[in-house]
Design a protein around this motif. Structure first.
Motif, PDB file in Angstrom:
ATOM      1  N   ASP A  61       0.811  -1.182  -0.013  1.00 53.12           N
ATOM      2  CA  ASP A  61      -0.176   0.116  -0.129  1.00 53.12           C
ATOM      3  C   ASP A  61       1.076   1.269  -0.001  1.00 53.12           C
ATOM      4  OD1 ASP A  61      -2.500  -1.467   0.112  1.00 53.12           O
ATOM      5  OD2 ASP A  61      -2.560  -1.188   2.165  1.00 53.12           O
ATOM      6  N   LYS A  65       0.995   4.103  -2.820  1.00 57.56           N
ATOM      7  CA  LYS A  65       0.499   5.415  -2.501  1.00 57.56           C
ATOM      8  C   LYS A  65       1.710   6.524  -2.780  1.00 57.56           C
ATOM      9  CE  LYS A  65      -0.994   8.118   1.125  1.00 57.56           C
ATOM     10  NZ  LYS A  65      -1.529   8.146   2.789  1.00 57.56           N
ATOM     11  N   ASP A  87      -7.850  -6.806  -0.108  1.00 51.87           N
ATOM     12  CA  ASP A  87      -6.366  -6.291  -0.151  1.00 51.87           C
ATOM     13  C   ASP A  87      -5.756  -6.286  -1.747  1.00 51.87           C
ATOM     14  OD1 ASP A  87      -6.410  -6.171   2.643  1.00 51.87           O
ATOM     15  OD2 ASP A  87      -5.984  -8.326   2.700  1.00 51.87           O
ATOM     16  N   TRP A  91      -4.915  -3.403  -5.345  1.00 51.95           N
ATOM     17  CA  TRP A  91      -3.430  -3.142  -5.867  1.00 51.95           C
ATOM     18  C   TRP A  91      -3.508  -3.258  -7.542  1.00 51.95           C
ATOM     19  CZ3 TRP A  91      -1.128  -7.408  -1.971  1.00 51.95           C
ATOM     20  CH2 TRP A  91      -1.220  -6.536  -0.725  1.00 51.95           C
TER      21      TRP A  91
END
Length: 465
Positions: A61, A65, A87, A91
């Motif tokens: 993550d 980001k 999760d 992505w």
């Protein structure tokens, strides 16, 4: 190195995995976030330094980001059980939004039960790889992959079966390389690969007790074909006009093998329990051909007529002690331009239908069709591996090699690959061949090679004696 521009440093970091590149963040303030700007991202939870799933998720993550809207060239993700769809989905969506061209997903069905349909609607993907064993289930809506050239699927299950597969192919107009592994006929039954663009095709079907009903190939520009499957009931179309190299592993089911045993027990005349003739006819223009021992067995009982392979120059035969050479004499006879013949092992099942290619039934006294064989280069791989400590089996292999040298008129080079750590073993093999009372070709040179010893022994030209 700090004097180098960021784009050059990122290029250097792209040679490392994302995990390794992240370690450079401790070098200085400038390096703290530089690793996240690398266009190639490789995340592997199996080899991660993170001790739990949470830390791995936080790491991925954070990297995505930090990248913001920067273009992603390659994204590779490997993760197994313990992760949730919520999760992983963000992505995949993130890198698709940012124009990823090379996407590799190594995820199990327990992780991603339904693969996001966005994966099959990308205008930027050039290479897509999805697996591994027990891979995800795919329910295709719209397929639009206008730039995809390479597609590799391992254990992927299409809900729509062969219809979904056809939809996938039609949505990849420039696809050049397709690899489809562990296809299960229980879900399909039939398969058709039709593409005017495809150049390389690997189709590996899982072992099962069923024969596929129909398998078709309409691939006129294919140059490489690797095929492993149970023998289909029919091959309605086999178009391989441009094929150069093929590796074929077609096998009989247990039921077909039982029928073979029944026929052999009750009838001296061999009856066909399947038909591989249509497939072979489609392959007859190939130049390089590999046949597994299962294929050799299938040809023994499932081939009504052996086609002529006029273009074949390189043939590799894999052998097994439980499979005979009944089809080999006719095969060699129908390869008029064959130059290189490779045997992966020599030990096979002794039968009275091997013809005069070998010495299974003491046929050394009759004239051999090998004298008409055009082969110039003969390679014997795995010499001695089938015998272990059994000297009798090794002697049998040596007698077969002598038979080749004594009968093949056009032979120019014989290479024996003997994986032994004892130099005297190599010397003994070479000496036995040098002492032959008669050889068919005065041009023949013999090499005995051992990788274990990094050694090559070569005999001088063998002359008529």
């Amino acid at each position: 190195m700090d004097d180098l521009p960021d784009n050059l440093l990122c290029q250097i970091l792209s040679n490392l995995s994302t995990k390794e590149a992240a370690l450079t963040s401790v070098l200085s303030k400038r390096w703290r976030y530089l690793f996240a700007l690398v266009p190639d991202l490789d995340f592997d939870s199996f080899s991660s330094q993170h001790t739990d799933h949470t830390s791995f998720i936080d790491f991925v993550d954070r990297v995505l980001k930090l990248r913001g809207k920067d273009h992603v060239n390659k994204f590779s993700l490997k993760c197994g059980d313990g992760f949730e769809d919520e999760d992983v989905y963000p992505w995949i969506s993130n890198v698709l939004r940012h124009g990823v061209s090379d996407l590799s997903l190594h995820v199990s069905s327990s992780l991603v039960y339904w693969l996001p349909s966005k994966v099959f609607a990308s205008k930027t993907l050039v290479r897509l790889k999805i697996g591994p064993e027990d891979g995800p289930i795919v329910k295709l809506r719209n397929v639009c992959l206008p730039q995809l050239k390479t597609l590799s699927l391992d254990s992927v299950v299409f809900v729509e079966g062969e219809i979904g597969f056809a939809k996938l192919l039609s949505g990849c107009p420039v696809l050049e390389e397709l690899s489809f592994c562990n296809l299960e006929w229980g879900y399909w039954g039939s398969c058709s690969v039709a593409s005017k663009i495809l150049k390389r095709l690997t189709l590996y079907c899982a072992h099962c007790d069923d024969n596929p009903k129909r398998v078709s190939f309409d691939t006129p520009n294919l140059v490489y074909f690797k095929y492993s499957d149970n023998l289909a009931q029919k091959y309605p179309k086999v178009n391989f006009d441009s094929l150069v190299e093929a590796s074929i592993d077609i096998r009989m089911t247990n039921d077909q093998k039982s029928n073979v045993r029944y026929v052999l027990d009750d009838d001296e005349e061999r009856e066909m329990v399947g038909n591989a003739t249509e497939l072979l006819m489609g392959l007859c223009s190939v130049k390089t051909l590999y046949l597994s021992y299962d294929t050799l067995e299938t040809l023994n009982f499932c081939c009504e007529a052996m086609p002529v392979f006029n273009s074949l120059t390189h043939l590799t035969i894999e052998n097994n002690p439980e499979v005979g050479w009944e089809s080999l004499p006719e095969l060699l006879k129908n390869c008029p331009n064959l130059e290189t013949l490779v045997f992966q092992g020599l030990i096979h099942k002794a039968t009275d239908k091997c013809g005069d290619v070998c010495l299974c039934k003491g046929l050394q006294k009759i004239s051999s069709s090998l004298s008409h064989c055009p082969v110039k280069f003969l390679k014997i791989l795995k010499f001695g591996e089938a015998c272990g400590d059994d000297d009798e089996v090794e002697d049998m292999e040596m007698e077969m090699i002598k038979h080749f040298v004594e009968k093949m008129l056009n032979l120019e080079q014989l290479i024996i690959y003997y994986n032994t750590s004892i130099k005297d073993d190599l010397v003994e093999v070479l000496n036995q061949l040098q002492m032959l009372p008669e050889v068919a070709s005065f041009k023949c040179k013999i090499q005995v090679i051992s990788d274990s010893l990094s050694l090559l022994l070569m005999a001088p030209c063998l002359l008529y004696q």
